[in-house]
Design an enzyme around this catalytic site. Sequence first.
Site, short mmCIF file in Angstrom:
data_model
loop_
_atom_site.label_atom_id
_atom_site.label_comp_id
_atom_site.label_asym_id
_atom_site.label_seq_id
_atom_site.Cartn_x
_atom_site.Cartn_y
_atom_site.Cartn_z
N GLU A 8 -9.48 -29.76 -24.27
CA GLU A 8 -10.20 -29.20 -25.42
C GLU A 8 -11.05 -30.29 -26.10
O GLU A 8 -10.87 -31.48 -25.83
CB GLU A 8 -9.18 -28.61 -26.41
CG GLU A 8 -8.40 -27.41 -25.86
CD GLU A 8 -9.23 -26.12 -25.80
OE1 GLU A 8 -10.46 -26.18 -25.65
OE2 GLU A 8 -8.61 -25.03 -25.89
N ASP A 22 -4.90 -27.02 -13.86
CA ASP A 22 -4.20 -26.91 -15.14
C ASP A 22 -3.18 -25.78 -15.06
O ASP A 22 -3.13 -25.03 -14.07
CB ASP A 22 -5.19 -26.71 -16.30
CG ASP A 22 -6.25 -25.65 -16.01
OD1 ASP A 22 -6.11 -24.91 -15.01
OD2 ASP A 22 -7.20 -25.53 -16.79
N HIS A 52 -14.86 -27.12 -22.84
CA HIS A 52 -13.70 -27.73 -22.18
C HIS A 52 -13.76 -27.60 -20.67
O HIS A 52 -14.35 -26.65 -20.15
CB HIS A 52 -12.38 -27.20 -22.76
CG HIS A 52 -11.99 -25.81 -22.38
ND1 HIS A 52 -11.88 -24.78 -23.28
CD2 HIS A 52 -11.64 -25.27 -21.19
CE1 HIS A 52 -11.49 -23.69 -22.67
NE2 HIS A 52 -11.33 -23.94 -21.39
N ASP A 86 -16.30 -23.69 -25.53
CA ASP A 86 -16.33 -24.88 -26.39
C ASP A 86 -16.55 -26.17 -25.59
O ASP A 86 -16.39 -27.27 -26.12
CB ASP A 86 -15.03 -24.98 -27.21
CG ASP A 86 -13.78 -25.09 -26.34
OD1 ASP A 86 -13.92 -25.17 -25.10
OD2 ASP A 86 -12.67 -25.10 -26.91
C1 GLP Z 1 -9.71 -21.58 -18.84
C2 GLP Z 1 -9.45 -22.55 -17.71
C3 GLP Z 1 -10.71 -23.33 -17.35
C4 GLP Z 1 -11.88 -22.37 -17.18
C5 GLP Z 1 -12.10 -21.63 -18.48
C6 GLP Z 1 -13.30 -20.71 -18.44
O1 GLP Z 1 -9.65 -22.18 -20.08
N1 GLP Z 1 -8.42 -23.48 -18.04
O2 GLP Z 1 -10.50 -24.08 -16.16
O3 GLP Z 1 -13.03 -23.09 -16.82
O4 GLP Z 1 -10.93 -20.86 -18.73
O5 GLP Z 1 -12.95 -19.48 -17.89
P1 GLP Z 1 -13.98 -18.37 -17.44
O6 GLP Z 1 -14.55 -18.88 -16.16
O7 GLP Z 1 -13.17 -17.14 -17.24
O8 GLP Z 1 -14.99 -18.25 -18.50
#
Ligand code: GLP
Length: 261
Positions: free
Chosen positions: A143, A67, A138, A136
């Site tokens: 989302e 992404d 995702h 949440d």
């Molecule tokens: C972002 C990324 C996701 C990731 C999420 C959680 O939203 N787009 O790919 O899984 O963050 O991040 P973290 O691992 O820092 O909690």
Amino acid sequence: MEVVIVPDAAAGGELIAEAIGALLSRRPDALLGVATGSTPLPVYRALAAKVRSGAVDASRARVCQLDEYVGLPPGHPESYRSVVLREVVEPLGLSEASFMGPDGSAEDVQAACEAYDRALAEAGGVDLQLLGIGTDGHIGFNEPCSSLASRTRIKTLTERTRIDNARFFDDDIDQVPHHVITQGIGTILESRHPILLATGEGKAEAVAQTVEGPVASIVPASALQLHPHATVVVDEAAASKLKLADYFRATYAAKPAWQGL
Ligand code: GLP
């Protein structure tokens, strides 16, 4: 869906780095889908250490992005392109030529999304897709209420995700873009082996709903239940709300080593 409970984040990183190493020994030019955020960092560190010690040859590996933010200037340190180059591509000793991602600064974002989906297919598809999970539920930036059949496209972040990600932008939510490009859930489900890593108590509820709840777009990660070979690696804290935790532990303890992840 296989659930593997590990003691801590470092153990999760080591386990997944081993799986990537095993994949690369079978398929040296494997296409590795990588995620951003804090969670996968132990994987990248463990894999880079294996490459440095000579235990893993990643010289022909290819890396692709999950992404991207829309509208950050090229080269912004928090664009996911910059993050993946810094945390994955460079430590593995790869060149930018072995890396692909969507163009978050394209004038025609929709065309850039479609081009990226095509490029992934033309590259032979993603062999292993590493995923984190948002609080949440995702995956990527899909989302809640994302179509479970979605392709790579533009999405609008929830307030929750912008607050969660503000720590990468001087704790200033106003700097966090509203729009992003993300591989769709349908795109992610085409990867041959999605592996979701979740660590910490803050992810426990999302993990429980992903693994033990119904398949529902309100928890986008639950779509992984539809994949024939999805793995969820969680530390004890992230596993703390799983009703079947003991079953998952017993199953993994009895798994023949040759099966790998
Ligand atoms: C972002 C990324 C996701 C990731 C999420 C959680 O939203 N787009 O790919 O899984 O963050 O991040 P973290 O691992 O820092 O909690």
